[in-house]
Design an enzyme around this catalytic site. Structure first.
Site, PDB file in Angstrom:
ATOM      1  CE1 TYR A  62      -3.899   2.258   0.686  1.00  0.00           C
ATOM      2  CE2 TYR A  62      -2.461   3.258   2.336  1.00  0.00           C
ATOM      3  CZ  TYR A  62      -3.614   3.287   1.566  1.00  0.00           C
ATOM      4  OH  TYR A  62      -4.473   4.348   1.680  1.00  0.00           O
ATOM      5  CE  LYS A  66      -2.817   5.495  -0.929  1.00  0.00           C
ATOM      6  NZ  LYS A  66      -3.913   6.420  -1.226  1.00  0.00           N
TER       7      LYS A  66
END
Length: 317
Positions: A62, A66
């Site tokens: 994650y 990002k």
């Protein structure tokens, strides 16, 4: 302390990420998707993502993806004004559309509600760890404020905002479970293992190593199995129930491993830009679109807003 600064290609937490690296990662992910059966794709992609993220020094897929997204936007924006907003752990609403509104069983909920059911008496983590929480309506309000400010200015800048609480109004991991303990003992959850008989929730046990947590969890599972009245159960049924208890415990050990990057996290996110953004609003704007996390009372939020909101809107209990 992580500052509100953009990430650049060639910059990484442990190893520099170049444009070539990003393109290679995209290609690798695409090749993986095309090379496995559809039924296996999700699990294989999870494993690949974690492996590649850790290789570059990021705790999970994650945060790694990002970071790559930010780098690509910055690299190719060519003078286009950009605002990057980095919300922390987004949880139920503080005020709007009404207190406690939430969609989706998110980061904290599996821990809090398994604890509330009596299924999670221990956790791998440091109770002094700061958990960076932010209500979803504050994220929405800060987003609108940033768009209004920089959209009107239309200058070719890149501005970064941390929408979180760790530097301005921190809450500790131990406090979250302390407040949850008070709530569940006052308003017990129906215990799935014992019909509608409520379970008395005890203080959370925290463990600093996975070995200690695993030993504690497995012992709890064995004790649970031993407490069954085997004289009134067939030996085969008794064994099945014991195995189910141990398997459930193994799932929680797996969860503890996944949460470990956060339950020992020693980083805080500076939000000076966000504070100045809020301070530049008029009194009327603050009233209607406020996101002043410093004024939040965490005990009130966790006990009387967040947990009741999840119970009402997700769990229906």
């Amino acid at each position: 302390m992580i500052m509100e600064k953009p990430l650049y290609i060639g910059q990484g937490r442990a190893r520099a990420i170049t444009e070539h690296d990003i393109n290679s990662e995209i290609k690798l992910a695409s090749e993986m998707t095309n090379s496995v059966k559809r039924s296996q794709a999700t699990q294989k992609m999870k494993e690949l993502g974690i492996e590649r993220a850790k290789m570059y020094g990021w705790p999970n897929t994650y945060s790694f993806t990002k970071a790559m997204g930010e780098m690509l936007i910055n690299n190719f924006r060519d003078g286009v004004p950009v605002v990057i907003l980095r919300p922390s752990v987004v949880e139920s609403s503080y005020r709007e559309p009404f207190p406690g509104w939430i969609q989706g069983y998110r980061v904290l909920e599996p821990l809090i509600f398994n604890y509330g059911k009596g299924n999670l008496p221990g956790l791998l983590g440091d109770p002094q760890t700061v958990v960076d929480l932010i209500p979803v309506d504050m994220v929405a309000n800060a987003t609108m404020a940033a768009i209004a400010r920089h959209g009107a200015a239309a200058t070719p800048e890149l501005n970064v905002y941390h929408i979180g609480s760790s530097s301005e109004n921190p809450i500790l991991l131990g406090d979250i479970f302390y407040y949850a303990c008070g709530h569940f003992n006052s308003f017990p959850l129906p215990n799935s293992n014992n019909g509608n008989n409520p379970t008395c929730i005890k203080s959370m046990n925290f463990f600093s190593s996975l070995d200690d947590f695993s030993s504690f969890s497995m012992e709890m599972a064995r004790q649970s199995g031993l407490l069954l009245d085997s004289t009134n159960l067939e030996s085969n049924l008794h064994r099945i129930l014991q195995n189910k208890s141990i398997k459930k415990t193994e799932i929680f050990i797996h969860m503890a491993n996944l949460y470990r990057p956060y339950t020992f996290y020693k980083v805080r996110f500076n939000n000076g830009n966000t504070q100045r953004l809020h301070g530049g609003m008029s009194g009327e704007e603050m009233k209607n679109f406020g996101f002043d996390v410093e004024r939040m009372n965490w005990e009130q939020y966790i006990s009387n807003i967040h947990i009741p909101g999840v119970r009402k809107h997700l769990l229906k209990c």
